[in-house]
Design a protein around this motif. Structure first.
Motif, PDB file in Angstrom:
ATOM      1  N   UNK A  54      -1.825  26.592  27.571  1.00 38.02           N
ATOM      2  CA  UNK A  54      -1.422  27.131  26.273  1.00 38.02           C
ATOM      3  C   UNK A  54      -2.314  26.505  25.205  1.00 38.02           C
ATOM      4  N   UNK A  55      -3.050  27.341  24.501  1.00 41.76           N
ATOM      5  CA  UNK A  55      -3.959  26.825  23.481  1.00 41.76           C
ATOM      6  C   UNK A  55      -3.237  26.505  22.183  1.00 41.76           C
ATOM      7  N   UNK A  75      -1.008  21.860  27.363  1.00 42.66           N
ATOM      8  CA  UNK A  75      -0.941  22.367  25.997  1.00 42.66           C
ATOM      9  C   UNK A  75      -2.095  21.743  25.216  1.00 42.66           C
ATOM     10  N   UNK A  76      -3.012  22.587  24.769  1.00 39.37           N
ATOM     11  CA  UNK A  76      -4.232  22.117  24.122  1.00 39.37           C
ATOM     12  C   UNK A  76      -4.013  21.705  22.664  1.00 39.37           C
ATOM     13  N   UNK A  97       0.900  18.192  30.372  1.00 38.95           N
ATOM     14  CA  UNK A  97      -0.129  17.426  29.679  1.00 38.95           C
ATOM     15  C   UNK A  97      -0.209  17.986  28.267  1.00 38.95           C
ATOM     16  N   UNK A  98       0.018  17.104  27.294  1.00 38.79           N
ATOM     17  CA  UNK A  98      -0.061  17.483  25.887  1.00 38.79           C
ATOM     18  C   UNK A  98      -1.287  16.799  25.291  1.00 38.79           C
ATOM     19  N   UNK A  99      -2.282  17.578  24.912  1.00 39.93           N
ATOM     20  CA  UNK A  99      -3.539  17.033  24.405  1.00 39.93           C
ATOM     21  C   UNK A  99      -3.415  16.528  22.964  1.00 39.93           C
ATOM     22  N   UNK A 119       2.292  13.656  30.203  1.00 36.20           N
ATOM     23  CA  UNK A 119       1.223  12.890  29.590  1.00 36.20           C
ATOM     24  C   UNK A 119       1.129  13.339  28.139  1.00 36.20           C
ATOM     25  N   UNK A 120       1.381  12.410  27.232  1.00 40.79           N
ATOM     26  CA  UNK A 120       1.288  12.660  25.793  1.00 40.79           C
ATOM     27  C   UNK A 120       0.050  11.921  25.297  1.00 40.79           C
TER      28      UNK A 120
END
Length: 154
Positions: A54-55, A75-76, A97-99, A119-120
């Motif tokens: 998800x961008x 999540x980008x 994964x949350x960028x 992962x935050x």
């Protein structure tokens, strides 16, 4: 019957369309999503979002009455979730994964919240205590296990 998006490329799912699935629920799996808008929706049936990239995601004043399962996603962009929750069933964020930052403000979670093995990269303020009038509320508890990154930034 719930609306399903499976193994698709979704350029944009605007809130007007997402709102059409409030009574049936929403299932999204294996998709690449450019822009996902879950704003001002009161989902009466479960919402599941799995195995997606998800961008951009906008969640504002979204209620997941019958629960939310958000797992195995990347999540980008950042997430700013305000005035939401109101779940009668579990709200689960697992193996994501949350960028960017994941921000929660003035959310009231009625059923248990489970934040597990995420992962935050830039953290989250899910557990931050700033102002009792606007802090997130967890009426049936919050479980946080095996996460990487801070859940109480600020």
């Amino acid at each position: 019957m719930r609306k399903e998006f499976i193994n698709s490329h979704i350029e944009r799912l605007p809130y007007e369309e997402a709102g059409q699935y409030e009574k049936t629920g929403l299932y999204i799996e294996g998709c690449i999503i450019g822009d996902l808008e879950l704003m001002a929706c009161v989902f009466e049936k479960p919402v599941e979002i799995r195995n997606c990239v998800i961008h951009k995601i906008n969640i504002y004043n979204a209620w997941f009455c019958d629960g939310l399962l958000f797992c195995d996603n990347v999540v980008m962009g950042g997430i700013d979730y305000q005035a939401g929750g109101h779940n009668k069933e579990s709200f689960i964020m697992k193996n994501n994964i949350f960028k960017e930052e994941v921000r929660f403000f003035d959310c009231s979670f009625e059923a248990e919240v489970r934040v597990i093995s995420n992962i935050f990269e830039k953290g989250s303020d899910l557990l931050t205590k700033e102002n009792p009038g606007f802090d997130n509320r967890f009426e049936n508890g919050v479980v946080t296990e095996n996460n990487i990154g801070k859940l109480d930034i600020w």
